[in-house]
Motif scaffolding. Structure first.
Motif, short mmCIF file in Angstrom:
data_model
loop_
_atom_site.label_atom_id
_atom_site.label_comp_id
_atom_site.label_asym_id
_atom_site.label_seq_id
_atom_site.Cartn_x
_atom_site.Cartn_y
_atom_site.Cartn_z
N PRO A 36 0.82 -1.21 0.00
CA PRO A 36 0.00 0.00 0.00
C PRO A 36 0.86 1.26 0.00
CG PRO A 36 -0.06 -1.04 2.16
CD PRO A 36 0.70 -1.95 1.25
N ASP A 37 0.33 2.31 -0.63
CA ASP A 37 0.99 3.61 -0.64
C ASP A 37 0.63 4.42 0.59
OD1 ASP A 37 2.26 3.68 -3.43
OD2 ASP A 37 0.20 3.05 -3.84
N SER A 45 -13.23 7.27 1.19
CA SER A 45 -13.42 7.92 -0.09
C SER A 45 -12.65 9.24 -0.17
CB SER A 45 -14.90 8.17 -0.33
OG SER A 45 -15.12 8.76 -1.58
N LEU A 46 -12.68 10.02 0.89
CA LEU A 46 -11.94 11.29 0.92
C LEU A 46 -10.44 11.06 0.78
CD1 LEU A 46 -13.88 13.24 3.68
CD2 LEU A 46 -13.79 13.79 1.24
N ARG A 47 -9.91 10.06 1.48
CA ARG A 47 -8.48 9.77 1.38
C ARG A 47 -8.13 9.29 -0.03
NH1 ARG A 47 -4.46 8.31 5.17
NH2 ARG A 47 -5.66 9.70 6.50
N LEU A 48 -8.95 8.42 -0.60
CA LEU A 48 -8.71 7.91 -1.96
C LEU A 48 -8.74 9.05 -2.98
CD1 LEU A 48 -10.79 4.68 -1.57
CD2 LEU A 48 -8.37 4.73 -2.23
N ASP A 49 -9.62 10.03 -2.78
CA ASP A 49 -9.70 11.17 -3.69
C ASP A 49 -8.40 11.98 -3.72
OD1 ASP A 49 -12.30 10.55 -4.42
OD2 ASP A 49 -13.22 12.07 -3.12
N GLU A 50 -7.63 11.92 -2.64
CA GLU A 50 -6.37 12.66 -2.54
C GLU A 50 -5.20 11.90 -3.16
OE1 GLU A 50 -5.94 13.15 1.65
OE2 GLU A 50 -7.49 14.71 1.78
N MET A 51 -5.41 10.64 -3.49
CA MET A 51 -4.32 9.80 -3.98
C MET A 51 -4.24 9.83 -5.51
SD MET A 51 -4.74 6.66 -1.26
CE MET A 51 -3.25 5.81 -1.75
N GLU A 52 -3.09 9.39 -6.02
CA GLU A 52 -2.84 9.37 -7.46
C GLU A 52 -3.38 8.08 -8.08
OE1 GLU A 52 -1.39 11.88 -9.15
OE2 GLU A 52 -1.32 12.99 -7.26
N GLY A 54 -3.66 4.59 -9.69
CA GLY A 54 -2.79 3.42 -9.57
C GLY A 54 -2.28 3.16 -8.16
N GLN A 55 -2.46 4.13 -7.25
CA GLN A 55 -1.99 3.92 -5.88
C GLN A 55 -2.96 3.03 -5.12
OE1 GLN A 55 -1.27 7.98 -4.39
NE2 GLN A 55 0.90 7.44 -4.41
N LEU A 56 -2.44 2.41 -4.05
CA LEU A 56 -3.22 1.52 -3.18
C LEU A 56 -3.34 2.11 -1.78
CD1 LEU A 56 -1.75 -1.99 -4.00
CD2 LEU A 56 -4.05 -1.21 -4.49
N LEU A 57 -4.55 2.05 -1.25
CA LEU A 57 -4.81 2.46 0.12
C LEU A 57 -5.16 1.22 0.93
CD1 LEU A 57 -5.32 4.65 2.29
CD2 LEU A 57 -7.70 4.71 1.49
N VAL A 83 -8.23 -4.00 4.00
CA VAL A 83 -8.75 -4.00 2.64
C VAL A 83 -7.86 -3.10 1.80
CG1 VAL A 83 -10.75 -3.49 1.19
CG2 VAL A 83 -11.10 -4.29 3.54
N LEU A 84 -7.30 -3.63 0.72
CA LEU A 84 -6.49 -2.82 -0.20
C LEU A 84 -7.38 -2.31 -1.32
CD1 LEU A 84 -3.15 -4.80 -0.53
CD2 LEU A 84 -3.63 -2.80 0.85
#
Length: 94
Positions: A20-21, A39-46, A48-51, A88-89
């Motif tokens: 995970p990134d 969802s908010l954190r994922l919106d900030e990511m690039e 192809g990145q994994l949370l 969960v990735l």
């Protein structure tokens, strides 16, 4: 880790693992707050990145995953960490 519905989590037999990134611990949060925070954190990511999302078992994981998939994110893998928690990735789409 088990693979998500969106396809293989890693190339089987290659020894590859998903790294995970970023990690977000949502332990103790209820719906819909956990889905919104993820969802908010994922919106900030690039793309192809994994949370890695750490969350409680039960309704939390049962509701959060479909919510994120409905928003267009892919659950790449999920793993039970212990009796009460999952990791969960979630992949940001390209």
């Amino acid at each position: 880790m088990t693979q998500g519905a969106g396809g293989p989590a890693a190339n089987p037999g290659s020894g590859a693992t998903l790294t995970p990134d970023d990690t977000l611990d949502l332990t103790g949060l209820c719906c819909p707050e956990n889905s919104m925070r993820a969802s908010l954190r994922l919106d900030e990511m690039e793309p192809g990145q994994l949370l890695a999302v750490i969350c409680d078992d039960g309704e939390t994981i049962e509701v959060m995953i479909p919510n994120l998939e409905a928003e267009g994110y892919t659950v790449a893998a999920r793993e039970r960490l212990d009796e009460d928690r999952w990791q969960v990735l979630v992949a940001v789409p390209d």
